[in-house]
Enzyme design. Structure first.
Site, short mmCIF file in Angstrom:
data_model
loop_
_atom_site.label_atom_id
_atom_site.label_comp_id
_atom_site.label_asym_id
_atom_site.label_seq_id
_atom_site.Cartn_x
_atom_site.Cartn_y
_atom_site.Cartn_z
N CYS A 100 68.52 8.53 87.41
CA CYS A 100 69.80 9.46 87.82
C CYS A 100 70.92 8.42 88.07
O CYS A 100 70.68 7.49 89.01
CB CYS A 100 69.62 10.03 88.89
SG CYS A 100 70.77 10.77 89.67
N CYS A 104 77.75 12.04 88.14
CA CYS A 104 78.33 13.43 87.67
C CYS A 104 78.52 14.25 88.67
O CYS A 104 79.37 14.94 88.48
CB CYS A 104 77.02 13.91 86.80
SG CYS A 104 75.98 12.65 86.03
N THR A 191 72.90 12.83 96.28
CA THR A 191 72.82 11.98 95.02
C THR A 191 74.33 11.14 95.28
O THR A 191 75.05 11.28 95.04
CB THR A 191 72.76 12.77 93.88
OG1 THR A 191 71.72 13.50 93.82
CG2 THR A 191 72.79 11.84 92.56
N GLU A 258 69.32 9.05 96.94
CA GLU A 258 69.65 10.28 97.74
C GLU A 258 69.53 9.91 99.21
O GLU A 258 69.04 9.01 99.45
CB GLU A 258 68.58 11.31 97.47
CG GLU A 258 68.95 12.40 96.62
CD GLU A 258 68.64 11.82 94.94
OE1 GLU A 258 67.68 11.10 94.97
OE2 GLU A 258 69.38 12.33 94.01
N HIS A 293 76.96 21.54 86.95
CA HIS A 293 75.65 20.63 87.21
C HIS A 293 74.34 21.17 86.59
O HIS A 293 73.70 20.37 85.90
CB HIS A 293 75.39 20.48 88.62
CG HIS A 293 74.90 19.06 89.10
ND1 HIS A 293 75.56 17.87 88.64
CD2 HIS A 293 73.75 18.73 89.49
CE1 HIS A 293 74.84 16.87 88.87
NE2 HIS A 293 73.60 17.32 89.41
N TYR A 297 72.45 18.69 83.51
CA TYR A 297 70.87 18.39 83.39
C TYR A 297 70.54 18.38 81.80
O TYR A 297 69.42 17.89 81.49
CB TYR A 297 70.23 19.38 84.06
CG TYR A 297 70.05 19.09 85.57
CD1 TYR A 297 71.13 18.10 85.98
CD2 TYR A 297 68.77 19.24 86.41
CE1 TYR A 297 70.97 17.75 87.60
CE2 TYR A 297 68.90 19.10 87.77
CZ TYR A 297 69.95 18.13 88.18
OH TYR A 297 69.82 17.77 89.65
N CYS A 300 71.56 14.51 81.19
CA CYS A 300 70.94 13.54 81.90
C CYS A 300 69.48 13.39 81.83
O CYS A 300 68.65 12.41 81.38
CB CYS A 300 71.31 13.26 83.20
SG CYS A 300 70.63 14.39 84.32
N GLU A 456 63.78 16.71 91.02
CA GLU A 456 65.08 17.21 90.62
C GLU A 456 65.51 18.07 89.84
O GLU A 456 66.11 18.72 89.69
CB GLU A 456 66.05 15.59 90.56
CG GLU A 456 67.42 16.00 90.97
CD GLU A 456 68.44 14.83 90.58
OE1 GLU A 456 68.00 14.06 89.63
OE2 GLU A 456 69.23 14.69 91.21
FE1 SF4 Z 1 71.94 12.32 88.43
FE2 SF4 Z 1 71.58 14.12 86.17
FE3 SF4 Z 1 72.90 14.84 88.45
FE4 SF4 Z 1 73.89 13.11 86.95
S1 SF4 Z 1 73.63 15.18 86.16
S2 SF4 Z 1 73.79 13.20 88.85
S3 SF4 Z 1 72.18 11.81 86.45
S4 SF4 Z 1 70.72 14.52 88.28
FE FE Z 2 71.10 16.05 90.48
#
Ligand code: SF4
Ligand code: FE
Length: 492
Positions: A100, A104, A191, A258, A293, A297, A300, A456
């Site tokens: 991660c 983001c 995060t 985190e 968000h 996902y 990422c 996560e």
């Molecule tokens: Fe982390 Fe994925 Fe959230 Fe970006 S979108 S902060 S990489 S979990």
């Molecule tokens: Fe996240």
């Protein structure tokens, strides 16, 4: 100011006075701490790739506020093209870090706050939108990392914020002054909070009038007075502290992060307050941030999935089974699942639309479907990866043993000699390379990186039930019933 390099970003963190605690102690030099540094390296990649001409289109954008070139992580999406590029950028970073990369949450907060403050102002005549734009221009010009902080501790989940025994279990406005507000509370599992220059705090649920004090959104520097962080543990995290640990860490360079972020009466000047008491907009802000968000996902986790598939394929090769049809089929299944997730990320972006502010938002139904799939498919991908790799990824001796010259054999062989002899694979690969791949998979499947790839995937951006509620709300069951009535001729 020009975009920062990765090295400049890391140096910029040293200038902050962020208060960080871990294992009951204040960590003075957290930038170089072996347990924290991999997560900083990960964020640094968001800067480094933006400097690379081959990734310029994905990693940078033109600010609609200043016309300047900015990192895409501080962009306000101006089109469905922007939304799709965001997902592609995230896949790229997942591929490069297998972790991660944290930046983001800020990007998703910018886009949620931007569009929501516009609509608050429209209803109440406030000037939050202008304040927020000013803040965002600073972020863009200085190329800053901002943590998007939403999740409160929440205490008794059956009770509203104002009805908790301890009023601080949801972050709240403790005091209103002429020049600003004082806030108290905390945000959990944040995060990248330590690696961020600033925080944007948002409410965590839709609220009623009794929760007015909790309907607050603001920005504040990470080293503001009264603010501190308690570092979150990850599975196998102290392997990063072991002498001679080497490959046992799994991912030698990168990791996630985190922390618990505590606001112990922090003063926020008015210019950084973007919502204060407009409880009827808390739900909109939450829904939009969560939507963005959940789209994220689809980028990422897919990038990390690419690396998991690659590691499984390498493990199969090193084990000498890459030609087995069962192995090939498992890799096909993993790819199918991973690309399905990507399809969802791209689809909710392609079906995006403008908000009243002019910025673009994803299709919320498809973004929630995306995240719902994310709560499942990475688990199956990991299961197949473990299946292909075999049990050695969790039973093999340590890096120290592989390097040990302690003589234990009848003919003078060392522990290291025996490890190398018995863990040989297809005879063509270096035994240590084989072990590295197993440790890497262990890290993602059940070690420190499993935080990002597994748990996560389940709870990040909202637990599965949160998406199901949104899917129910957006799924238009009435409309679907009408389709049937129209076809078979039912009139009521
Ligand atoms: Fe982390 Fe994925 Fe959230 Fe970006 S979108 S902060 S990489 S979990
Ligand atoms: Fe996240």
């Amino acid at each position: 100011m020009a975009l920062m390099t990765g090295a400049q970003y890391i140096e910029s963190l040293r200038k902050l006075n962020t208060r960080v605690y871990m294992f009951g102690e204040k960590i003075e030099n957290w930038v170089d701490h072996p347990m924290i540094r991999p997560s900083i390296n990960c964020v640094a990649m968001t800067y480094e790739l933006a400097q690379d001409p081959q990734y310029e289109d994905l990693m940078t954008a033109k600010s609609h506020l200043t016309g300047e070139k900015i990192n895409r992580f501080s962009n306000i999406h101006q089109s469905t093209e922007d939304l799709k590029n965001k997902v592609k950028m995230q896949r790229l970073l997942g591929q490069k870090t297998a972790s991660c990369f944290q930046r983001c949450v800020g990007m998703d907060a910018f886009n949620a706050v931007y569009s929501t403050t516009f609509e608050i102002d429209e209803k109440y005549g406030t000037d939050y939108f202008e304040r927020f734009k000013k803040f965002l221009i600073m972020v863009q010009n200085e190329d800053l990392v901002v943590d998007g902080a939403m999740t409160d501790p929440k205490g008794d989940r059956s009770r509203a914020p104002h009805a908790q025994d301890d009023p601080d279990l949801f972050l709240r406005v403790k005091e209103v002054r002429e020049d600003g507000i004082v806030v108290r509370g905390a945000k959990c599992h944040q995060t990248g909070s330590i690696n961020s220059h600033w925080h944007i705090v948002m409410p965590t649920i839709a609220m009623g009038e009794d929760d007015k004090d909790y309907a607050v959104c603001f920005a504040c520097p990470s080293d503001a007075e009264g603010l501190f962080m308690v570092y979150g543990r990850q599975s196998c995290d102290t392997r990063k502290l072991e002498e001679g640990g080497g490959m046992d860490v799994g991912n030698p360079k990168f990791g996630g992060q985190e922390a618990l972020v505590v606001f112990d009466d922090v003063f926020i000047p008015n210019e950084y307050v973007f919502m204060n008491g407009e409880y009827d907009f808390a739900g909109m802000l939450v829904e939009r941030f969560a939507g963005f968000h959940r789209q994220s996902y689809g980028g990422c986790k897919v990038g990390v999935g690419d690396v998991v598939i690659g590691a499984a394929a390498l493990a199969a090769e090193y084990n000498g089974v890459e030609k087995a049809s069962a192995v090939k089929d498992k890799l096909i299944e993993m790819t199918h699942l991973n690309e399905t997730l990507y399809s969802c990320g791209i689809a909710c972006s392609a079906e995006g639309h403008p908000t009243k502010s002019g910025s673009y938002i994803i299709d919320l139904l498809l973004a929630n479907v995306c995240k719902q799939n994310i709560t499942r498919f990475p688990y199956e991908i990991v299961r197949l990866a473990e299946d292909i790799a075999g049990g050695l990824m969790v039973t093999m001796p340590s890096n120290v043993d592989f390097n040990s010259d302690l003589v234990v054999g009848r003919e003078g062989e060392t522990i290291g000699d025996f490890c190398h002899k018995f863990f040989v694979g297809n005879g063509k690969c270096d035994t240590m390379d084989r072990m590295k791949v197993f440790r890497f998979l262990e890290n993602i499947c059940l070690g420190a990186a499993a935080v990002g790839y597994r748990t996560e995937s389940l709870h990040g951006a909202g637990s599965p039930q949160a998406q199901r509620i949104m899917i129910q709300r957006q799924g238009n069951i009435q409309g679907k019933k009408q389709l049937v009535k129209d076809i078979v001729g039912i009139e009521e």
